[in-house]
Design an enzyme around this catalytic site. Structure first.
Site, mmCIF file in Angstrom:
data_model
loop_
_atom_site.group_PDB
_atom_site.id
_atom_site.type_symbol
_atom_site.label_atom_id
_atom_site.label_comp_id
_atom_site.label_asym_id
_atom_site.label_seq_id
_atom_site.Cartn_x
_atom_site.Cartn_y
_atom_site.Cartn_z
ATOM 1 N N CYS A 178 -0.774 2.914 -3.794
ATOM 2 C CA CYS A 178 -1.171 4.222 -4.328
ATOM 3 C C CYS A 178 -0.730 5.341 -3.376
ATOM 4 C CB CYS A 178 -2.668 4.228 -4.609
ATOM 5 S SG CYS A 178 -3.154 5.526 -5.746
ATOM 6 N N HIS B 275 -3.769 -0.914 -7.798
ATOM 7 C CA HIS B 275 -4.612 -1.306 -6.663
ATOM 8 C C HIS B 275 -4.976 -2.792 -6.712
ATOM 9 C CE1 HIS B 275 -5.714 2.624 -4.892
ATOM 10 N NE2 HIS B 275 -5.545 3.101 -6.104
ATOM 11 N N GLU C 185 -6.138 -4.550 -4.408
ATOM 12 C CA GLU C 185 -7.362 -4.788 -3.619
ATOM 13 C C GLU C 185 -8.619 -4.540 -4.442
ATOM 14 O OE1 GLU C 185 -5.712 -2.058 -3.647
ATOM 15 O OE2 GLU C 185 -6.870 -0.321 -2.955
#
Lengths: 220, 76
Positions: free
Chosen positions: A87, A195, A197
């Protein structure tokens, strides 16, 4: 494998990324503040996290790209260390020139925050080796400036060299050729807007991002 | 001494903000606007000995992203 996560003023996904790195590698990453001029010894993988570094002033990632620590990150990348920019981290990597192109305001103007479908475009890289080529995965995005732009020659090169790691399977932000993530020429730097994560443990309700971290953890 | 730096998107680079402004102007009933491109104006207050070459370097290194933007320097 030893990992580090870079922290800028305004980073807000640094701790999420640290949790994902630790879950995959079993070791806590070093959190490295943007003013540092060097990285701890023996770091194999550097995460440049999401957020709004320097308040996105001037352009997303532009100020962070000039911070002292990014010189050290660029040197580490030159030495073949792995660098993962997510990002805002992807924006920082394009602004430093570690990855080609630029990330512009979303074509629809609005901030986009939702799960999106991705197609894996390369399953040979260090980052994507635990995905299948063409595999469909779902990973959340949350960005205002994710509209990937590069000139036609650069896009052709990225495609020809298999450097489009992830592609949106749907219209998200106007990105050229639906590009969601790209690799550098040597394949040791990945920048992506989605993302992983945030899709890495059962509690997230989605573990499609986990294979990226486990692939990296398996390298050393 | 002051200098103004105008940063604009290159031709052919889509400008979603310009487009939104264009639509808003049309919505307000302003006719005859063919296109809108939005850019940035950055004013620099400089010591007298700062050279043109140095301002250009500032633009290339930070103020503009030359992948997508052009810049023009105007000494005031």
């Amino acid at each position: 494998m030893k990992t580090a996560v870079i922290v800028f003023p305004g980073s807000n996904c640094d701790r999420d990324l640290a949790v994902a790195f630790e879950a995959a590698t079993g070791t806590k990453p070093a959190m490295v503040w943007h003013r540092e001029t060097s990285l701890p010894d023996g770091i194999d993988l550097i995460g440049v996290p999401g957020g709004f570094s320097y308040g996105d002033y001037l352009r997303s990632g532009a100020m962070a790209a000039q911070s002292p620590v990014m010189k050290a990150v660029a040197e580490a990348a030159d030495q073949g260390r792995y660098v993962l920019g997510i990002c805002n981290g992807f924006q920082v990597l394009t602004e430093t020139g570690l990855l080609p192109g630029a990330l512009m305001r979303n074509a629809g103007i609005k901030f986009v925050s939702r799960d999106v479908g991705l197609t894996v475009g390369n399953s040979q890289s260090a980052f994507t080796s635990r995905y299948e080529m063409g595999q469909s995965i779902t990973i959340p995005v949350a960005h205002h400036d994710g509209n990937y732009f590069a000139d036609d020659a650069t896009l052709e090169r990225l495609e020809g060299e298999g450097r489009v790691a992830f592609r949106y399977a749907e219209e998200v932000n106007g990105s050229a050729r639906n590009i969601a993530g790209i690799l550098n020429e040597s394949g040791n730097v990945l920048g992506m807007m989605p993302h992983p994560e945030r899709a890495a443990e059962e509690a997230h309700g989605n573990v499609d991002g986990r294979a990226l971290f486990s692939a990296l953890a398996g390298l050393a | 001494m002051k200098a103004r730096v105008f940063v604009t998107l290159k031709n052919g680079v889509l400008d979603p903000q310009g487009k939104a402004i264009h639509h808003a102007l049309e919505g307000l009933g302003f006719n005859g606007v063919n296109d809108v491109r939005a850019g940035k104006l950055i004013e620099l207050d400089l010591a007298d000995d700062v050279t043109d070459a140095s301002i250009e370097e500032m633009c290339k290194k930070l103020l503009a992203n030359t992948v997508i933007e052009n810049f023009r320097i105007e000494r005031v």
